[in-house]
Design an enzyme around this catalytic site. Structure first.
Site, PDB file in Angstrom:
ATOM      1  N   HIS A 252      -1.259  -3.085   1.707  1.00 35.25           N
ATOM      2  CA  HIS A 252       0.180  -3.045   1.477  1.00 35.25           C
ATOM      3  C   HIS A 252       0.889  -2.517   2.714  1.00 35.25           C
ATOM      4  CE1 HIS A 252      -1.496   0.816   0.128  1.00 35.25           C
ATOM      5  NE2 HIS A 252      -0.322   1.372   0.406  1.00 35.25           N
TER       6      HIS A 252
ATOM      7  N   HIS B 194       4.132  -0.438   4.098  1.00 34.98           N
ATOM      8  CA  HIS B 194       5.186   0.516   3.766  1.00 34.98           C
ATOM      9  C   HIS B 194       6.425   0.143   4.556  1.00 34.98           C
ATOM     10  CE1 HIS B 194       2.778   3.740   1.768  1.00 34.98           C
ATOM     11  NE2 HIS B 194       1.806   3.132   2.429  1.00 34.98           N
TER      12      HIS B 194
END
Length: 139
Positions: free
Chosen positions: A100, A102
């Site tokens: 993922h 940020h």
């Protein structure tokens, strides 16, 4: 989907989230432990443990979505800048083993710092050419 993965459960809707963006390949949602207002996580819908597991198309989809999220966060929060990054591996701070990105909105005077504040080991720079050669050989 990996059945014990927190983010796979969020993407599938099994665990609720605060979705901010979704397309066929990517799901973006608010971090429940944010570094700043609007801190968003952008994750591929397919499960990948490591950034280096992603193929070129997956990387393109992930970062195109991260760009869209960044633009929306800039507008929504009048942000002066963004920290955009990937923690790859537990030692690097990756808390959930599902890739993922940020996207962290920043404002002037917020007290935060840049990416170099994550780690600063002050490596010897006397032989940068040797370091560069070592990396080139690794390809």
């Amino acid at each position: 989907m990996t059945e014990d993965c927190l983010f796979c459960k969020i993407v599938s809707g099994e665990i609720p989230s605060y979705r901010v963006y979704e397309d066929e390949a990517v799901y973006a949602f608010l971090d429940i432990n944010p570094a700043s207002e609007g801190h968003t996580l952008v994750a591929p819908k397919k499960h990948f443990n490591s950034f280096t597991d992603l193929g070129a198309e997956d990387i393109a989809a992930l970062f195109e979505a991260a760009k869209k999220v960044t633009l929306a966060l800039e507008k929504a929060f009048s942000a002066n800048g963004m920290n955009i990054g990937v923690n790859n591996g537990e030692v690097a701070g990756q808390e959930v083993p599902h890739v993922h990105v940020h996207v962290i909105p920043r404002k002037k005077g917020d007290g935060g710092r840049g990416i170099k504040s994550i780690v600063w080991t002050e490596p010897d720079t006397a032989n940068l050419e040797g370091m560069a050669e070592k990396i080139r050989k690794a390809f």
